[in-house]
Scaffold this active site. Structure first.
Site, PDB file in Angstrom:
ATOM      1  CB  ALA A   1      -0.917  -0.003   1.220  1.00 29.34           C
ATOM      2  CD  GLN A   2       2.549   2.954  -4.598  1.00 32.37           C
ATOM      3  OE1 GLN A   2       2.033   3.942  -5.116  1.00 32.37           O
ATOM      4  NE2 GLN A   2       3.223   2.072  -5.294  1.00 32.37           N
TER       5      GLN A   2
ATOM      6  CD  GLU B   1      -5.015   8.458  -1.263  1.00 35.28           C
ATOM      7  OE1 GLU B   1      -5.901   7.594  -1.436  1.00 35.28           O
ATOM      8  OE2 GLU B   1      -3.908   8.202  -0.780  1.00 35.28           O
TER       9      GLU B   1
ATOM     10  CG  HIS C   1      -5.212   2.157  -8.536  1.00 36.24           C
ATOM     11  ND1 HIS C   1      -4.594   3.192  -9.214  1.00 36.24           N
ATOM     12  CD2 HIS C   1      -5.237   2.513  -7.231  1.00 36.24           C
ATOM     13  CE1 HIS C   1      -4.255   4.127  -8.336  1.00 36.24           C
ATOM     14  NE2 HIS C   1      -4.633   3.749  -7.135  1.00 36.24           N
TER      15      HIS C   1
ATOM     16  NE  ARG D   1      -8.355   4.221  -5.570  1.00 39.72           N
ATOM     17  CZ  ARG D   1      -7.768   3.479  -4.647  1.00 39.72           C
ATOM     18  NH1 ARG D   1      -8.193   2.243  -4.432  1.00 39.72           N
ATOM     19  NH2 ARG D   1      -6.762   3.954  -3.945  1.00 39.72           N
TER      20      ARG D   1
ATOM     21  CG  HIS E   1      -6.092  -1.581  -6.522  1.00 41.90           C
ATOM     22  ND1 HIS E   1      -4.763  -1.785  -6.228  1.00 41.90           N
ATOM     23  CD2 HIS E   1      -6.562  -0.752  -5.554  1.00 41.90           C
ATOM     24  CE1 HIS E   1      -4.432  -1.096  -5.137  1.00 41.90           C
ATOM     25  NE2 HIS E   1      -5.509  -0.473  -4.709  1.00 41.90           N
TER      26      HIS E   1
ATOM     27  NE  ARG F   1     -10.270  -0.243  -1.577  1.00 42.60           N
ATOM     28  CZ  ARG F   1      -9.119   0.431  -1.591  1.00 42.60           C
ATOM     29  NH1 ARG F   1      -8.894   1.374  -0.676  1.00 42.60           N
ATOM     30  NH2 ARG F   1      -8.200   0.177  -2.504  1.00 42.60           N
TER      31      ARG F   1
ATOM     32  CG  LEU G   1      -3.888   0.372   4.567  1.00 43.31           C
ATOM     33  CD1 LEU G   1      -2.689   1.311   4.598  1.00 43.31           C
ATOM     34  CD2 LEU G   1      -3.425  -1.077   4.762  1.00 43.31           C
TER      35      LEU G   1
END
Length: 510
Positions: free
Chosen positions: A38-39, A105, A220, A266, A327, A362, A368
């Protein structure tokens, strides 16, 4: 017993170990889960009640109205406490001045993403939790242990079957938690590591548990698209910091698709990229961060900068070739808010589970948070169940697996065929025709389920094929477009769109 060593499984282990002894079975050696890669960060509203309400509203809006409000409330209200717990345990989030550095984001109405190591939140979070798990006196970790199936006796899950040198060994447990991660390897192009073969969903299905919302697979928008390079994720946080998507003509195109432009949800961004690629006849668009300072880019996105440079792209001077990739599995094993599945004794958490918190799409960096919030809840509930129910007398025993695998070359071909079929027919854009063709193509490999194979590679191929078939059938069943599920032949939501579609083995066998 916990199967899987990502954030959700690790957090569940720490919670369950407060009152029970825990065995954690890890398919691989080392830190190779989706969580570790995860980034972006972890989305959390640490401020006032209004901040939590805004987080909930963003989650529900992005989920296209299919989120279960109760699970969303749990996520945003318990999230701050779980994140503060992580800080006490040693997780080092990036800071700015006296406070935390907050990222922005897609589809978030404000900055609320806690990050670490620039773009290394996954490594920071998992390494901290792994250290705590390894030091815990009541937790035993078995690395390189492949779980083949669930052990079901007297109508409840009482342990698992592991694969060891051609034999299946039964290990009993008072309760079992599936935390096996996602299914990305079902698709030809995915950001997921090789371990993401849908094992948990396949095992739960074979054991009789109910699965839900399998048509919702999130793609993604931005994964590296350089020939010879891995399908490496390029964090959505890059667009939050000013990166711009450009088509083959160099035009910034997102304003034509959504008023939020590059920070749209997304599903919107991924389909916009897909349309731009189709219109230009190209296999990628460009993610442009060249307007940002080189030194700042290296500090903010060190992993991304290093990885792109390894494949000949200097992100400070050259737009990055990107294209969508599979993703995140939004659906999964149906659970309640405590991780309990329809099969007594079996629990699921993280990407393996479907609590309804994500709806049809999502919200970025909610995964997370879901892992730590519902990991704690599931660990507590499973420990309570094991304490009350006790373990059925299932002594550790072994039996022959019963069949040799069809050989590595053939398995490699089968996996490639399954992934190609899914990418071409059950990808970002689906239709009745593409789905029917995919299902027909997948049926050529139904024979995989006629034997109990004796090695991991064959079992993974079996799991991939089963999960692929279930996803394709679910996508055909939902006659409408919603969030990450888009049907070109049903562009509207369709009748009964609020329904959550579920499936169990008993449904398909009669």
């Amino acid at each position: 017993m916990i199967v899987g060593g990502g954030v959700a499984g690790l957090r569940a282990a720490l919670e369950a170990a407060r009152s029970r002894r825990v065995l954690l079975l890890n398919k691989e050696r080392g830190n190779k889960s989706n969580s570790a890669y995860a980034q972006g960060g972890i989305a959390v509203a640490l401020g006032r009640r209004e901040d939590r309400e805004a987080h909930a509203a963003d989650t529900i809006r992005t989920g296209r109205g299919l989120c279960r409000p109760e699970t969303v409330r749990i996520l945003v209200n318990e999230g701050p406490g779980r994140v503060r717990e992580l800080i006490r345990w040693g997780v080092r989030f990036d800071r700015s001045g006296r406070g935390f550095a907050l990222a922005h984001e897609g589809a978030h109405s404000r900055r609320r993403i806690l990050r670490a190591r620039g773009d290394g939140i996954g490594a920071e979070l998992t390494s901290t939790l792994i250290g705590l798990v390894q030091a815990h006196p009541h937790i035993t970790v078995a690395h390189g242990c492949f779980t083949a199936d669930l052990l079901v006796e007297q109508g409840r899950c009482t342990g698992v079957w592991t694969l060891e040198r051609g034999y299946r060994r039964a290990i009993a447990a008072g309760a079992v938690i599936l935390a096996t991660g996602g299914v990305g390897q079902v698709y030809l192009r995915t950001t997921n590591p090789p371990v993401a073969t849908g094992d948990g969903l396949a095992m739960a299905y074979r054991a009789g548990a109910v699965l839900e919302d399998l048509e919702f697979v999130q793609f993604h928008p931005t994964a590296l698209a350089v020939p010879g390079a891995p399908t490496f994720l390029l964090s959505e946080a890059m667009r939050g910091e000013g990166a711009v998507l450009r088509n083959a003509a160099g035009e910034a195109f997102m304003a034509r698709y959504d008023r939020r432009r590059d920070l749209a949800p997304r599903d919107v961004v991924a389909r916009a990229i897909w349309e731009e690629m189709a219109a230009a006849g190209t296999d990628h668009v460009q993610l442009d961060v060249t307007a940002l300072p080189r030194a700042w880019l290296r500090e903010r996105f060190p992993l991304i900068a290093r990885t792109c440079a390894r494949y000949g792209v200097d992100i400070a001077t050259t737009p990055i070739p990107v294209a969508p990739a599979a993703h995140f599995m939004i659906g999964g094993v149906q659970t309640d808010v405590w991780g309990a599945t329809s099969l007594p004794g079996l629990y699921a958490v993280g990407e393996t589970a479907c609590t309804g918190v994500h709806g049809a799409n999502r919200l970025a960096s909610n995964s997370l948070l879901e892992g730590v919030v519902f990991g704690a809840r599931t660990g507590k509930a499973a420990a309570r169940y094991a304490r009350v129910a006790g373990a059925i007398n299932a002594m550790s025993r072994a039996r022959a697996a019963g069949a040799a695998s069809p050989g590595v070359p053939r398995l490699t071909e089968i996996r490639a065929d399954v992934r190609r079929l899914m990418w071409e027919g059950v990808g970002l854009v689906r239709s009745a025709d593409s789905l029917a063709r995919t299902i027909k193509g997948l049926r050529r490999f139904d024979w995989l389920h006629e034997s109990a194979w004796s090695d991991r590679e064959a079992l993974e191929a079996q799991n991939l094929h089963l999960v692929a078939t279930l996803i394709a059938e679910a996508a055909l069943r939902r006659r409408g477009s919603l969030g990450s599920h888009f049907r070109s032949d049903y562009a509207t939501k369709g009748p009964g769109w609020r329904r959550h579609f579920s499936v169990a083995a008993s449904d398909r066998t009669g």
